[in-house]
Design an enzyme around this catalytic site. Structure first.
Site, PDB file in Angstrom:
ATOM      1  CG  ASP A  17      -8.996   8.124   6.631  1.00 22.67           C
ATOM      2  OD1 ASP A  17      -8.868   6.884   6.650  1.00 22.67           O
ATOM      3  OD2 ASP A  17     -10.106   8.687   6.558  1.00 22.67           O
ATOM      4  CG  ASN A  65      -7.822   1.835  13.837  1.00 21.00           C
ATOM      5  OD1 ASN A  65      -6.890   2.639  13.806  1.00 21.00           O
ATOM      6  ND2 ASN A  65      -8.956   2.068  13.180  1.00 21.00           N
TER       7      ASN A  65
HETATM    8  C1  FPP Z   1      -6.136   4.730   8.007  1.00 22.97           C
HETATM    9  O1  FPP Z   1      -6.445   4.288   6.710  1.00 22.97           O
HETATM   10  C2  FPP Z   1      -4.858   4.197   8.427  1.00 22.97           C
HETATM   11  C3  FPP Z   1      -4.642   3.392   9.506  1.00 22.97           C
HETATM   12  C4  FPP Z   1      -5.688   2.966  10.427  1.00 22.97           C
HETATM   13  C5  FPP Z   1      -3.296   2.864   9.791  1.00 22.97           C
HETATM   14  C6  FPP Z   1      -2.193   3.879   9.744  1.00 22.97           C
HETATM   15  C7  FPP Z   1      -0.916   3.161   9.609  1.00 22.97           C
HETATM   16  C8  FPP Z   1       0.086   3.518   8.797  1.00 22.97           C
HETATM   17  C9  FPP Z   1       0.074   4.716   7.958  1.00 22.97           C
HETATM   18  C10 FPP Z   1       1.289   2.646   8.707  1.00 22.97           C
HETATM   19  C11 FPP Z   1       2.174   2.691   9.909  1.00 22.97           C
HETATM   20  C12 FPP Z   1       2.722   4.034  10.171  1.00 22.97           C
HETATM   21  C13 FPP Z   1       3.653   4.311  11.103  1.00 22.97           C
HETATM   22  C14 FPP Z   1       4.044   5.703  11.329  1.00 22.97           C
HETATM   23  C15 FPP Z   1       4.300   3.264  11.914  1.00 22.97           C
HETATM   24  P1  FPP Z   1      -7.671   3.294   6.512  1.00 22.97           P
HETATM   25  O2  FPP Z   1      -7.169   1.905   6.600  1.00 22.97           O
HETATM   26  O3  FPP Z   1      -8.739   3.612   7.510  1.00 22.97           O
HETATM   27  O4  FPP Z   1      -8.117   3.659   5.060  1.00 22.97           O
HETATM   28  P2  FPP Z   1      -9.604   3.611   4.459  1.00 22.97           P
HETATM   29  O5  FPP Z   1     -10.434   4.565   5.276  1.00 22.97           O
HETATM   30  O6  FPP Z   1      -9.411   4.063   3.066  1.00 22.97           O
HETATM   31  O7  FPP Z   1     -10.071   2.196   4.563  1.00 22.97           O
END
Ligand code: FPP
Length: 239
Positions: A17, A65
């Site tokens: 996150d 998501n």
């Molecule tokens: C959460 O941060 C992250 C995600 C929903 C996406 C996770 C994806 C990756 C780390 C990249 C791809 C990885 C692999 C292993 C293929 P957020 O966007 O919810 O952050 P925020 O809460 O600060 O907005």
């Protein structure tokens, strides 16, 4: 029966996150945060494999998501594709097996195909298993397991064992440790069934800032946990 003390967790799950906040903090667009998040995932996969972990589940995209903008969803899917293709040699060299958790039928056809191909190409790898939780939701997994269980025979017995046997990866042991970055104290629908007795470790750092040292800290913290699985406290002074 699981051991009470497990110095090195067998299975670690990570809620990656804080990509968006990492980007915002730098005046960048959210997708830049995901790009850096992917780099962090690569660092942590290597470190986890080097440290002898057997299973690592990465919460990459949840069933919720899809509410994000088309642009962001498309970008994350593109990263997953790039990751699965680009890292294949790394996986083979490090004997890492790729698996998937989640509803594969709900993913774009090209992504589903990429996952199947990576899983097939690494099937013989006997090192750490990386489970990409993609289009994954704990509730959704339980619902799909119940559907599979009830479809498998008219008189299917409903028990913890039979339901567990119909989850996405029934042979994978329950997670010992679930790590969450970016300081939130929530499960966010991650491994709801399997994580019943997981230890939680919350890190204040945004996911793109995660390094090998952060994983080491989380594992060290886990070493100090007294895992009772619902049993009574046995050692130590109780005041
Ligand atoms: C959460 O941060 C992250 C995600 C929903 C996406 C996770 C994806 C990756 C780390 C990249 C791809 C990885 C692999 C292993 C293929 P957020 O966007 O919810 O952050 P925020 O809460 O600060 O907005």
């Amino acid at each position: 029966m699981q051991e009470k003390v497990s110095p090195v967790p067998v299975h670690v799950g990570i809620i990656m996150d804080g990509n968006g906040r990492w980007a915002r903090q730098r005046g960048q667009i959210r997708t830049q945060g995901h790009l850096e998040g992917l780099k962090a995932a690569k660092r942590v996969v290597k470190a986890a494999s080097d440290r002898g972990l057997r299973y690592l589940t990465l919460y990459t995209f949840s069933t919720e998501n899809w509410k994000r903008t088309t642009e962001e969803v498309g970008f994350i899917m593109g990263l997953v594709k790039q990751y699965l293709r680009g890292e294949l040699d790394f996986y083979r060299e490090n004997h890492i097996r790729i698996r998937h958790a989640g509803d594969i039928a709900g993913l774009p056809a090209d992504i589903a195909e990429e996952i199947r191909r990576a899983a097939e190409d690494t099937l013989g790898c006997d090192g750490m298993q990386v489970i990409l939780a993609l289009n994954y939701g704990g509730r959704d997994e339980i619902v799909r397991a119940v559907r599979r269980l009830t479809a498998s025979g008219g008189q299917a017995e409903i028990s913890e064992e039979t339901l567990s046997a119909h989850l996405d990866n029934p042979d994978v042991p329950d997670p010992d440790l679930i790590i969450r970055s970016a300081g939130e104290f929530r499960t966010s629908n991650f491994l709801l069934w399997e994580g019943a007795y997981a230890e939680y470790y919350i890190s204040p750092k945004f996911w793109p800032d995660w390094t090998e040292e952060d994983l080491a800290r989380a594992l060290e913290n886990f070493r100090g946990r007294d895992r009772r699985f619902g049993g009574a406290v046995t050692g130590g002074a109780v005041k």
